[in-house]
Write an enzyme that holds these catalytic residues in place. Structure first.
Site, PDB file in Angstrom:
ATOM      1  N   PRO A   1       6.610  -7.220  17.372  1.00  0.00           N
ATOM      2  CA  PRO A   1       5.673  -8.263  16.942  1.00  0.00           C
ATOM      3  C   PRO A   1       5.537  -8.308  15.430  1.00  0.00           C
ATOM      4  O   PRO A   1       5.373  -7.261  14.795  1.00  0.00           O
ATOM      5  CB  PRO A   1       4.349  -7.847  17.601  1.00  0.00           C
ATOM      6  CG  PRO A   1       4.482  -6.382  17.865  1.00  0.00           C
ATOM      7  CD  PRO A   1       5.933  -6.159  18.158  1.00  0.00           C
ATOM      8  N   PRO A   2       5.625  -9.490  14.821  1.00  0.00           N
ATOM      9  CA  PRO A   2       5.479  -9.588  13.364  1.00  0.00           C
ATOM     10  C   PRO A   2       4.100  -9.114  12.922  1.00  0.00           C
ATOM     11  O   PRO A   2       3.083  -9.527  13.480  1.00  0.00           O
ATOM     12  CB  PRO A   2       5.647 -11.088  13.089  1.00  0.00           C
ATOM     13  CG  PRO A   2       6.353 -11.622  14.291  1.00  0.00           C
ATOM     14  CD  PRO A   2       5.898 -10.789  15.439  1.00  0.00           C
ATOM     15  N   CYS A   3       4.078  -8.223  11.948  1.00  0.00           N
ATOM     16  CA  CYS A   3       2.826  -7.739  11.361  1.00  0.00           C
ATOM     17  C   CYS A   3       2.944  -7.904   9.852  1.00  0.00           C
ATOM     18  O   CYS A   3       3.868  -7.363   9.248  1.00  0.00           O
ATOM     19  CB  CYS A   3       2.568  -6.278  11.731  1.00  0.00           C
ATOM     20  SG  CYS A   3       2.209  -6.030  13.479  1.00  0.00           S
ATOM     21  N   GLN A   4       2.005  -8.613   9.243  1.00  0.00           N
ATOM     22  CA  GLN A   4       2.204  -9.048   7.863  1.00  0.00           C
ATOM     23  C   GLN A   4       1.198  -8.493   6.865  1.00  0.00           C
ATOM     24  O   GLN A   4       1.277  -8.802   5.687  1.00  0.00           O
ATOM     25  CB  GLN A   4       2.145 -10.585   7.821  1.00  0.00           C
ATOM     26  CG  GLN A   4       3.210 -11.225   8.686  1.00  0.00           C
ATOM     27  CD  GLN A   4       3.024 -12.720   8.800  1.00  0.00           C
ATOM     28  OE1 GLN A   4       1.933 -13.229   8.626  1.00  0.00           O
ATOM     29  NE2 GLN A   4       4.100 -13.432   9.095  1.00  0.00           N
TER      30      GLN A   4
ATOM     31  N   PHE B   1      -0.478  -5.036   5.464  1.00  0.00           N
ATOM     32  CA  PHE B   1      -0.623  -3.582   5.469  1.00  0.00           C
ATOM     33  C   PHE B   1      -1.230  -3.049   4.168  1.00  0.00           C
ATOM     34  O   PHE B   1      -1.396  -1.865   3.999  1.00  0.00           O
ATOM     35  CB  PHE B   1       0.734  -2.907   5.664  1.00  0.00           C
ATOM     36  CG  PHE B   1       1.453  -3.374   6.886  1.00  0.00           C
ATOM     37  CD1 PHE B   1       0.901  -3.189   8.133  1.00  0.00           C
ATOM     38  CD2 PHE B   1       2.677  -4.012   6.794  1.00  0.00           C
ATOM     39  CE1 PHE B   1       1.559  -3.628   9.273  1.00  0.00           C
ATOM     40  CE2 PHE B   1       3.340  -4.447   7.921  1.00  0.00           C
ATOM     41  CZ  PHE B   1       2.773  -4.255   9.160  1.00  0.00           C
TER      42      PHE B   1
END
Length: 501
Positions: free
Chosen positions: A192-195, A197
C-alpha cells in the site's frame, strides 16, 4: 477474458494494442524462420472459428465491425491469423495468452488445483504475483487502480479470469470484498502506498490522511482473515514500523465462532541478497495468524531467519549480468519516435537473436527457458545535449563532474540534482530502479552505450523474465517496472512461506 467481443468494446485503444501484439508475435516468428507472410484479404471459415476462440467475434457478420474498428491493421491482422493457422507448429503455446478459449481451459485447470491461494492488493504489473506463482501459488484475486497495470497483469497471468483482476480503488471494494474473494486465502500480499513519514512530532504518523490506503489494506486483511500477510514498502516506513506493528497486533477477527489474531515482525531486506542484479532496500512485514503460528510452530521471526539463511547461498550479480545477451541499440534522436519500432532503436516486440540463458543471472530470471522474443527493448529519445553528456561521462560519474560543466543544464542546482545524471557501473549491482524513470532516465545511463536503460533492461534488473510483456504507452512501462517488487525476491520469500502452508 483477454479480448472483448468487437461489438461490445469498452476500450478501443486496449483492443487495438492487443491486435498489434498478436500481429507482432506472429510476424517475429515468421521473420526468424525466413518465411514471408502472404497477404489475406478476406477471412476463411477456419479463420473465423479461430477469431471466435480468441474472443473477438460472436458470429461471422461481426467481421464487418472488426474491419471498421481495426481499420489500418485489419488486413495485416487477417494475414497473421491465416499464417498462424498454417504454421501452428512454429508457435507452440506462444499465442495462448491472446486466446479466450485457451485461457478459460487454463483457468478451469488452475481452479481445481490444490495450490496455496493468494490475494494481491496494489498488485501493479504483478511482480509479487509473478514470484509467488513461480513457486506454485494460485492467485484468486488481484487489484490495482492503474488501468495500464491491470492490463499488463491480465495479459501475463492467463491463469486468472480477467474479472478477478479488478481495476478499482481499494476503498470502494473493501466493504464487499466477499463478492470477489470467495475462497479461504492462505496469504494476502501487497504494498500500500504510504507517503508521510517525516512529521516526527505527530504521535501516530501512520494515521496521516495520506496513508489512508494502508488503513484499507488492514481492513481488507480483517475481512479475508488469511493465514499469512506480506506487506512491502519503502525504507522510509521504518520511522512508523512500531506503529504498523501495533495495528497488526490490534487485529481481532471473529470467524466461525473463533477469534483470530496476528503476530507480526519486519525486516529491511536488500534485493541484491536474493540474487537480483540491483541494490534495492525494501521494508518487508510478515504477519502470521495465531492458530497457524501455534499449529506450525512458526513465528514471523522464524520466517525471516529462514529467508535470510537461504539468502546466504545466493550469488550476487552485477548490472552487466542483466545487460548481456540483448541487442545493442541507438537512442532515437528525433522527438516523437519513442513509440515507433525500428531495428536500430528497438521494438516493443522483436526477434531474440541471443541466448535467453546466456549467463547464470539470465538463466535464473528466465527459468532455464530459451525464448523466441524480446519484449519492451526500445531505446528512449535522447536530445543533443544529453547525448553529449552521456558520451562524456564515465561509469560512476554524475552531474557534478567538471567534464560536463560547460553543457550541464542543471549546474545551478547541482546540490539538489546531484544524481540527475548518473552513468551506471557495469561491475556493480544496479542502483534502485524507480518509477521516476517514466519522467526521465538520466539517473540510469547505460554504462557503455550512449543512451539510458531500456524498459526491458530495467525489467531484467528487476528480475522479470524476458517474456513478461509490459502493455501501455512506452513511458508508462518504466512506471510499472519501477514500482514492482523484484520477482526473484518475491519468489524466494514465497518459497519459505510455502513450507508452512
Amino acid at each position: 477474458m483477454i479480448f472483448e467481443k468487437v461489438t461490445q468494446l469498452t476500450s478501443k485503444e486496449e483492443f487495438i494494442e492487443k491486435i498489434l501484439i498478436y500481429i507482432r508475435l506472429v510476424e517475429v516468428v515468421a521473420e526468424r524462420n525466413g518465411i514471408k507472410i502472404p497477404t489475406v484479404s478476406a477471412p476463411s471459415e477456419e479463420m473465423i472459428a479461430e477469431m471466435r476462440d480468441m474472443g473477438l467475434l460472436d458470429k461471422s457478420e461481426d467481421v464487418k465491425e472488426l474491419r471498421k474498428i481495426s481499420s489500418v491493421y485489419y488486413l495485416r491482422f487477417l494475414s497473421a491469423v491465416s499464417f498462424y493457422l498454417f504454421h501452428k507448429e512454429l508457435y507452440g503455446n506462444q499465442l495462448d495468452k491472446l486466446n479466450n478459449k485457451k485461457r478459460l481451459l487454463l483457468q478451469k485447470q488452475e481452479s481445481k488445483s490444490n495450490k496455496p491461494r493468494m490475494v494481491d492488493f496494489f498488485a501493479g504489473a504483478g511482480g509479487l504475483s509473478c514470484g509467488f506463482t513461480q513457486v506454485g501459488f494460485r492467485v484468486c484475486f488481484a487489484n490495482d487502480f492503474e488501468d495500464v497495470c491491470v492490463r499488463t497483469y491480465r495479459y501475463n497471468h492467463p491463469e486468472l479470469p480477467a474479472n478477478s483482476v479488478l481495476k478499482e480503488d481499494i476503498r470502494k471494494i473493501v466493504d464487499n470484498i466477499d463478492d470477489y474473494v470467495k475462497e479461504d486465502i492462505d496469504i494476502v500480499v501487497g504494498g500500500p502506498p504510504c507517503q508521510s513519514f517525516s512529521s516526527a512530532n505527530q504521535r501516530r504518523i501512520i494515521d496521516d490522511p495520506r496513508n489512508e490506503l494502508y488503513k484499507y489494506y488492514i481492513e481488507a486483511i480483517k475481512k479475508i482473515c488469511p493465514k499469512f500477510v506480506l506487506m512491502e514498502n519503502v525504507k522510509g516506513m521504518l520511522s512508523v514500523a512500531n506503529q504498523v506493528v501495533e495495528d497488526y497486533k490490534a487485529i481481532r477477527i471473529e470467524k466461525n465462532g473463533k477469534v483470530y489474531t496476528y503476530d507480526v515482525s519486519y525486516r529491511l531486506l536488500n534485493a541484491m541478497n536474493f540474487g537480483v542484479a540491483q541494490s534495492r532496500e525494501r521494508l518487508i512485514y510478515l504477519a502470521i495468524r495465531d492458530d497457524i503460528a501455534y499449529s506450525k510452530h512458526v513465528t514471523p521471526e522464524v520466517l525471516f531467519h529462514e529467508i535470510e539463511k537461504a539468502c546466504e547461498n545466493n550469488p550476487h550479480y552485477n548490472l552487466q549480468s542483466a545487460l548481456e545477451c540483448i541487442k545493442p541499440l541507438d537512442a532515437p534522436r528525433i522527438k516523437g519516435m519513442t513509440e515507433v519500432d525500428d531495428e536500430k532503436t528497438g521494438m516493443k516486440i522483436g526477434i531474440n537473436d541471443y541466448d535467453s540463458c546466456g549467463n547464470d543471472y539470465l538463466s535464473s530470471i528466465n527459468q532455464g527457458r530459451n525464448l523466441q522474443y524480446v519484449f519492451n527493448h526500445k531505446a528512449r529519445y535522447c536530445s543533443d545535449v544529453n547525448y553529449e553528456i552521456f558520451r562524456r561521462l564515465e561509469p560512476g560519474e554524475d552531474a557534478t563532474n567538471p567534464k560536463i560543466a560547460d553543457i550541464m543544464p542543471y549546474a545551478r542546482r547541482n546540490n539538489i540534482f546531484k544524481d540527475k545524471y548518473f552513468k551506471l557501473y557495469a561491475d556493480r549491482p544496479c542502483r534502485t530502479i524507480t518509477a521516476h524513470l517514466k519522467m526521465d532516465c538520466l539517473s540510469h545511463i547505460h554504462p557503455y552505450q550512449i543512451r539510458s536503460l531500456t524498459p526491458r533492461e530495467a525489467a531484467r534488473v528487476q528480475s522479470f523474465p524476458d517474456d513478461y510483456l509490459f502493455l501501455g504507452a512506452y513511458l508508462k512501462t518504466y512506471m510499472q517496472i519501477g514500482n514492482a517488487v523484484p520477482v526473484l525476491m518475491a519468489k524466494q520469500i514465497a518459497n519459505i512461506i510455502k513450507r508452512y502452508i
